[in-house]
Design an enzyme around this catalytic site. Structure first.
Site, PDB file in Angstrom:
ATOM      1  N   ASN A 223       0.841  -1.201   0.000  1.00 17.36           N
ATOM      2  CA  ASN A 223       0.000   0.000   0.000  1.00 17.36           C
ATOM      3  C   ASN A 223       0.874   1.249   0.000  1.00 17.36           C
ATOM      4  OD1 ASN A 223       0.618  -0.826   2.696  1.00 17.36           O
ATOM      5  ND2 ASN A 223      -0.994   0.476   3.508  1.00 17.36           N
ATOM      6  N   ILE A 224       0.391   2.250  -0.720  1.00 16.71           N
ATOM      7  CA  ILE A 224       1.134   3.511  -0.869  1.00 16.71           C
ATOM      8  C   ILE A 224       0.173   4.650  -0.548  1.00 16.71           C
ATOM      9  CG2 ILE A 224       2.482   4.961  -2.440  1.00 16.71           C
ATOM     10  CD1 ILE A 224       3.004   2.394  -4.133  1.00 16.71           C
TER      11      ILE A 224
ATOM     12  N   ASN B 150      -0.928   8.675   0.768  1.00 14.22           N
ATOM     13  CA  ASN B 150      -0.611  10.043   0.350  1.00 14.22           C
ATOM     14  C   ASN B 150      -1.209  11.004   1.372  1.00 14.22           C
ATOM     15  OD1 ASN B 150      -1.165  12.674  -1.323  1.00 14.22           O
ATOM     16  ND2 ASN B 150       0.258  11.463  -2.530  1.00 14.22           N
TER      17      ASN B 150
ATOM     18  N   TYR C 216      -5.366  11.915   1.382  1.00 17.11           N
ATOM     19  CA  TYR C 216      -5.699  10.511   1.642  1.00 17.11           C
ATOM     20  C   TYR C 216      -6.264   9.708   0.471  1.00 17.11           C
ATOM     21  CZ  TYR C 216      -4.793  11.159   6.669  1.00 17.11           C
ATOM     22  OH  TYR C 216      -4.203  11.400   7.885  1.00 17.11           O
TER      23      TYR C 216
ATOM     24  N   CYS D 241      -4.288   0.797  -2.355  1.00 19.88           N
ATOM     25  CA  CYS D 241      -4.113  -0.469  -1.619  1.00 19.88           C
ATOM     26  C   CYS D 241      -3.053  -1.336  -2.293  1.00 19.88           C
ATOM     27  CB  CYS D 241      -5.409  -1.258  -1.604  1.00 19.88           C
ATOM     28  SG  CYS D 241      -6.728  -0.540  -0.631  1.00 19.88           S
TER      29      CYS D 241
ATOM     30  N   GLU E 150      -3.201  -4.450  -3.032  1.00 16.73           N
ATOM     31  CA  GLU E 150      -3.769  -5.335  -4.053  1.00 16.73           C
ATOM     32  C   GLU E 150      -3.803  -4.652  -5.408  1.00 16.73           C
ATOM     33  OE1 GLU E 150      -4.886  -4.704  -1.038  1.00 16.73           O
ATOM     34  OE2 GLU E 150      -6.218  -6.262  -0.280  1.00 16.73           O
TER      35      GLU E 150
ATOM     36  N   CYS F 172     -10.378  -4.864   0.439  1.00 18.29           N
ATOM     37  CA  CYS F 172     -11.526  -3.950   0.479  1.00 18.29           C
ATOM     38  C   CYS F 172     -12.413  -4.188  -0.744  1.00 18.29           C
ATOM     39  CB  CYS F 172     -11.050  -2.496   0.545  1.00 18.29           C
ATOM     40  SG  CYS F 172     -10.500  -1.822  -1.044  1.00 18.29           S
TER      41      CYS F 172
ATOM     42  N   CYS G 113     -10.957  -3.192  -4.183  1.00 20.08           N
ATOM     43  CA  CYS G 113      -9.939  -4.133  -4.691  1.00 20.08           C
ATOM     44  C   CYS G 113     -10.594  -5.421  -5.183  1.00 20.08           C
ATOM     45  CB  CYS G 113      -8.901  -4.436  -3.614  1.00 20.08           C
ATOM     46  SG  CYS G 113      -7.799  -3.041  -3.315  1.00 20.08           S
TER      47      CYS G 113
HETATM   48  N1  THU Z   1      -5.132  -1.517   2.728  1.00 15.29           N
HETATM   49  C1  THU Z   1      -4.588  -2.301   1.745  1.00 15.29           C
HETATM   50  O1  THU Z   1      -3.583  -1.955   1.136  1.00 15.29           O
HETATM   51  N2  THU Z   1      -5.203  -3.466   1.486  1.00 15.29           N
HETATM   52  C2  THU Z   1      -6.242  -3.991   2.193  1.00 15.29           C
HETATM   53  O2  THU Z   1      -6.677  -5.096   1.918  1.00 15.29           O
HETATM   54  C3  THU Z   1      -6.831  -3.214   3.281  1.00 15.29           C
HETATM   55  C4  THU Z   1      -6.325  -1.836   3.445  1.00 15.29           C
HETATM   56  C5  THU Z   1      -4.431  -0.274   3.060  1.00 15.29           C
HETATM   57  C6  THU Z   1      -5.082   0.995   2.653  1.00 15.29           C
HETATM   58  C7  THU Z   1      -4.472   1.971   3.652  1.00 15.29           C
HETATM   59  O3  THU Z   1      -3.203   2.384   3.170  1.00 15.29           O
HETATM   60  C8  THU Z   1      -4.255   1.141   4.892  1.00 15.29           C
HETATM   61  O4  THU Z   1      -4.254  -0.204   4.462  1.00 15.29           O
HETATM   62  C9  THU Z   1      -5.283   1.344   5.979  1.00 15.29           C
HETATM   63  O5  THU Z   1      -6.549   1.192   5.484  1.00 15.29           O
END
Ligand code: THU
Length: 139
Positions: free
Chosen positions: A46-47, A49, A52, A57, A59, A94, A97
């Site tokens: 996840n990246i 910013n 927000y 995510c 994925e 989520c 994704c």
């Molecule tokens: N996030 C993911 O990258 N994948 C998931 O399956 C759930 C949530 C990230 C998004 C955000 O950067 C952080 O987790 C908190 O929600």
């Protein structure tokens, strides 16, 4: 997933790429690995910013990397995530994704794995996580 070794390897890839997460706001680091039909594996973290909604995510980072390299058919996807360097619980993808996965797979056969470690994980099909879905065949 063909075999246990392949599963363990994919989980290790997800746990490893998780260390690259850029998550200074949530402190929730997620790693994802994707096995494509052509045998290639792509990974993503996840990246976030400061603005927000501009974050992404793990994925979608992994899937978009795959698609942008010409791998448009996903076979398996592994997700591992947790707060502050720990993976205590299963981290489920989520809704957005799940919909992005839907675009690039057969939902009846795409294996979605949520993992805490190479020994502790759960396996689903995308169809189980996103039933009665809206997919690209419609168009
Ligand atoms: N996030 C993911 O990258 N994948 C998931 O399956 C759930 C949530 C990230 C998004 C955000 O950067 C952080 O987790 C908190 O929600």
């Amino acid at each position: 997933m063909e075999n246990k070794n392949q599963m363990e390897h994919l989980i290790e890839c997800a746990l490893e790429v998780r260390k690259q997460a850029y998550a200074p706001y949530s402190k929730f680091q997620v790693g994802c690995s994707v096995l494509c039909e052509d045998g290639r594996i792509f990974t993503g973290c996840n990246i976030e910013n400061v603005s927000y909604p501009a974050g992404l995510c793990a994925e979608r980072v992994a899937i978009f990397k795959a698609v942008s390299e010409g791998a448009k058919k996903l076979k398996s996807i592994v997700v591992a995530g947790g707060k502050e360097g720990q993976v205590r619980d299963f981290c489920y993808p989520c809704g957005m994704c799940r919909q992005v996965m839907r675009e690039f797979c057969d939902p009846k056969t795409l294996t979605v794995v949520v993992a805490k470690s190479t020994r502790e994980y759960k396996v689903y099909t995308l169809d189980q996580l996103l039933p009665e879905s809206f997919g690209p065949e419609t168009f």
